[in-house]
Design a protein around this motif. Structure first.
Motif, PDB file in Angstrom:
ATOM      1  N   PRO A   1       0.636  -1.057   0.292  1.00 32.32           N
ATOM      2  CA  PRO A   1      -0.051  -0.066  -0.093  1.00 32.32           C
ATOM      3  C   PRO A   1       1.081   1.446  -0.126  1.00 32.32           C
ATOM      4  O   PRO A   1       1.723   1.490   0.680  1.00 32.32           O
ATOM      5  N   CYS A   2       0.635   2.266  -0.845  1.00 33.50           N
ATOM      6  CA  CYS A   2       1.471   3.534  -0.701  1.00 33.50           C
ATOM      7  C   CYS A   2       1.613   4.288   0.514  1.00 33.50           C
ATOM      8  O   CYS A   2       1.699   4.666   0.789  1.00 33.50           O
ATOM      9  N   TRP A   3      -0.074   4.289   1.269  1.00 32.81           N
ATOM     10  CA  TRP A   3       0.109   4.489   2.831  1.00 32.81           C
ATOM     11  C   TRP A   3       0.926   4.136   3.551  1.00 32.81           C
ATOM     12  O   TRP A   3       1.473   5.429   4.580  1.00 32.81           O
ATOM     13  N   GLN A   4       1.898   3.261   3.763  1.00 31.86           N
ATOM     14  CA  GLN A   4       2.856   2.761   4.292  1.00 31.86           C
ATOM     15  C   GLN A   4       4.561   3.679   3.868  1.00 31.86           C
ATOM     16  O   GLN A   4       4.880   3.211   4.961  1.00 31.86           O
ATOM     17  N   VAL A   5       4.862   3.795   2.431  1.00 33.18           N
ATOM     18  CA  VAL A   5       5.296   3.939   1.768  1.00 33.18           C
ATOM     19  C   VAL A   5       6.117   5.612   2.009  1.00 33.18           C
ATOM     20  O   VAL A   5       6.921   5.943   2.225  1.00 33.18           O
ATOM     21  N   GLU A   6       4.591   6.162   1.749  1.00 33.47           N
ATOM     22  CA  GLU A   6       5.509   7.400   1.432  1.00 33.47           C
ATOM     23  C   GLU A   6       3.864   8.797   2.084  1.00 33.47           C
ATOM     24  O   GLU A   6       2.806   7.457   2.448  1.00 33.47           O
ATOM     25  N   ASP A   7       3.857   9.722   2.030  1.00 37.01           N
ATOM     26  CA  ASP A   7       2.503  11.073   2.493  1.00 37.01           C
ATOM     27  C   ASP A   7       1.765  10.289   1.640  1.00 37.01           C
ATOM     28  O   ASP A   7       1.684  10.305   0.532  1.00 37.01           O
ATOM     29  N   PHE A   8       0.720  10.570   2.704  1.00 35.10           N
ATOM     30  CA  PHE A   8      -0.549  10.366   2.039  1.00 35.10           C
ATOM     31  C   PHE A   8      -1.523  11.572   2.636  1.00 35.10           C
ATOM     32  O   PHE A   8      -0.888  12.588   3.390  1.00 35.10           O
ATOM     33  N   VAL A   9      -2.405  12.386   1.509  1.00 36.93           N
ATOM     34  CA  VAL A   9      -3.764  13.101   2.020  1.00 36.93           C
ATOM     35  C   VAL A   9      -4.767  12.088   1.955  1.00 36.93           C
ATOM     36  O   VAL A   9      -5.490  11.229   1.235  1.00 36.93           O
ATOM     37  N   VAL A  10      -5.364  12.873   3.135  1.00 37.17           N
ATOM     38  CA  VAL A  10      -7.046  11.635   3.472  1.00 37.17           C
ATOM     39  C   VAL A  10      -8.345  12.604   2.352  1.00 37.17           C
ATOM     40  O   VAL A  10      -8.468  13.990   2.860  1.00 37.17           O
ATOM     41  N   ALA A  11      -8.759  11.281   1.306  1.00 35.46           N
ATOM     42  CA  ALA A  11      -9.802  12.551   0.657  1.00 35.46           C
ATOM     43  C   ALA A  11     -10.478  12.525   0.926  1.00 35.46           C
ATOM     44  O   ALA A  11     -11.898  12.965   0.914  1.00 35.46           O
ATOM     45  N   GLN A  12     -11.507  10.845   2.104  1.00 33.47           N
ATOM     46  CA  GLN A  12     -12.183  11.009   2.337  1.00 33.47           C
ATOM     47  C   GLN A  12     -11.888  10.494   4.291  1.00 33.47           C
ATOM     48  O   GLN A  12     -11.608   9.122   4.384  1.00 33.47           O
ATOM     49  N   GLU A  13     -13.068  11.238   4.697  1.00 39.32           N
ATOM     50  CA  GLU A  13     -12.913  10.199   6.460  1.00 39.32           C
ATOM     51  C   GLU A  13     -12.766   9.079   6.437  1.00 39.32           C
ATOM     52  O   GLU A  13     -14.012   9.373   6.315  1.00 39.32           O
ATOM     53  N   CYS A  14     -13.156   9.187   7.981  1.00 39.71           N
ATOM     54  CA  CYS A  14     -12.933   7.515   8.484  1.00 39.71           C
ATOM     55  C   CYS A  14     -14.432   7.688   8.101  1.00 39.71           C
ATOM     56  O   CYS A  14     -15.636   8.436   8.948  1.00 39.71           O
ATOM     57  N   ALA A  15     -15.117   6.628   7.868  1.00 42.93           N
ATOM     58  CA  ALA A  15     -17.006   6.815   7.550  1.00 42.93           C
ATOM     59  C   ALA A  15     -16.826   4.528   7.551  1.00 42.93           C
ATOM     60  O   ALA A  15     -15.927   3.570   7.082  1.00 42.93           O
ATOM     61  N   ARG A  16     -17.713   4.070   8.376  1.00 40.77           N
ATOM     62  CA  ARG A  16     -18.490   3.160   8.509  1.00 40.77           C
ATOM     63  C   ARG A  16     -18.916   2.286   7.062  1.00 40.77           C
ATOM     64  O   ARG A  16     -19.331   2.812   6.317  1.00 40.77           O
ATOM     65  N   CYS A  17     -18.654   1.613   6.890  1.00 43.95           N
ATOM     66  CA  CYS A  17     -18.764   0.171   5.655  1.00 43.95           C
ATOM     67  C   CYS A  17     -20.120   0.094   5.432  1.00 43.95           C
ATOM     68  O   CYS A  17     -20.732  -0.765   6.064  1.00 43.95           O
ATOM     69  N   SER A  18     -19.912  -0.100   3.898  1.00 44.22           N
ATOM     70  CA  SER A  18     -21.727  -0.409   3.914  1.00 44.22           C
ATOM     71  C   SER A  18     -21.525  -1.699   3.919  1.00 44.22           C
ATOM     72  O   SER A  18     -20.649  -2.408   4.271  1.00 44.22           O
ATOM     73  N   GLY A  19     -22.913  -2.488   3.222  1.00 43.07           N
ATOM     74  CA  GLY A  19     -22.990  -3.677   3.233  1.00 43.07           C
ATOM     75  C   GLY A  19     -22.017  -4.490   2.349  1.00 43.07           C
ATOM     76  O   GLY A  19     -21.252  -6.066   2.183  1.00 43.07           O
TER      77      GLY A  19
END
Length: 100
Positions: A1-19
């Motif tokens: 995953p790219c977020w483990q090796v480089e800087d990232f920007v949160v595009a959408q805040e933490c939200a509950r997963c749909s079914g």
């Protein structure tokens, strides 16, 4: 995953997963919440598992409420046990006085 090796920007805040997301995304399994992130260096968008502050607060208050109930039950048990012990001590003293 790219977020483990480089800087990232949160595009959408933490939200509950749909079914549907729960069934299709492995990231939904650990917590039931995901956030969409964007890695500008590699130009990739991914999702990652996250913890919701609302969920954490709910779990915390449920724990506090449970502990308060347990504490109240044991406080009642201690009071009852103390009354039984006091009654036995008074009975013992009464018998000693009667035997004199």
């Amino acid at each position: 995953p790219c977020w483990q090796v480089e800087d990232f920007v949160v595009a959408q805040e933490c939200a509950r997963c749909s079914g549907f997301e729960v069934k299709t995304l492995p990231e939904c399994v650990p917590t039931g919440f995901i956030e969409k992130i964007s890695c500008p260096t590699s130009k990739r968008e991914e999702v990652k598992s996250c913890r919701s502050a609302v969920m954490e607060a709910h779990v915390f208050w449920r724990f506090v409420g449970t502990m308060m109930c347990v504490a109240a039950v044991f406080a009642v048990l201690v009071v009852c046990r103390q009354r039984v012990l006091d009654r036995k001590a008074l009975e013992k003293v009464r018998k000693q006085i009667e035997s004199i």
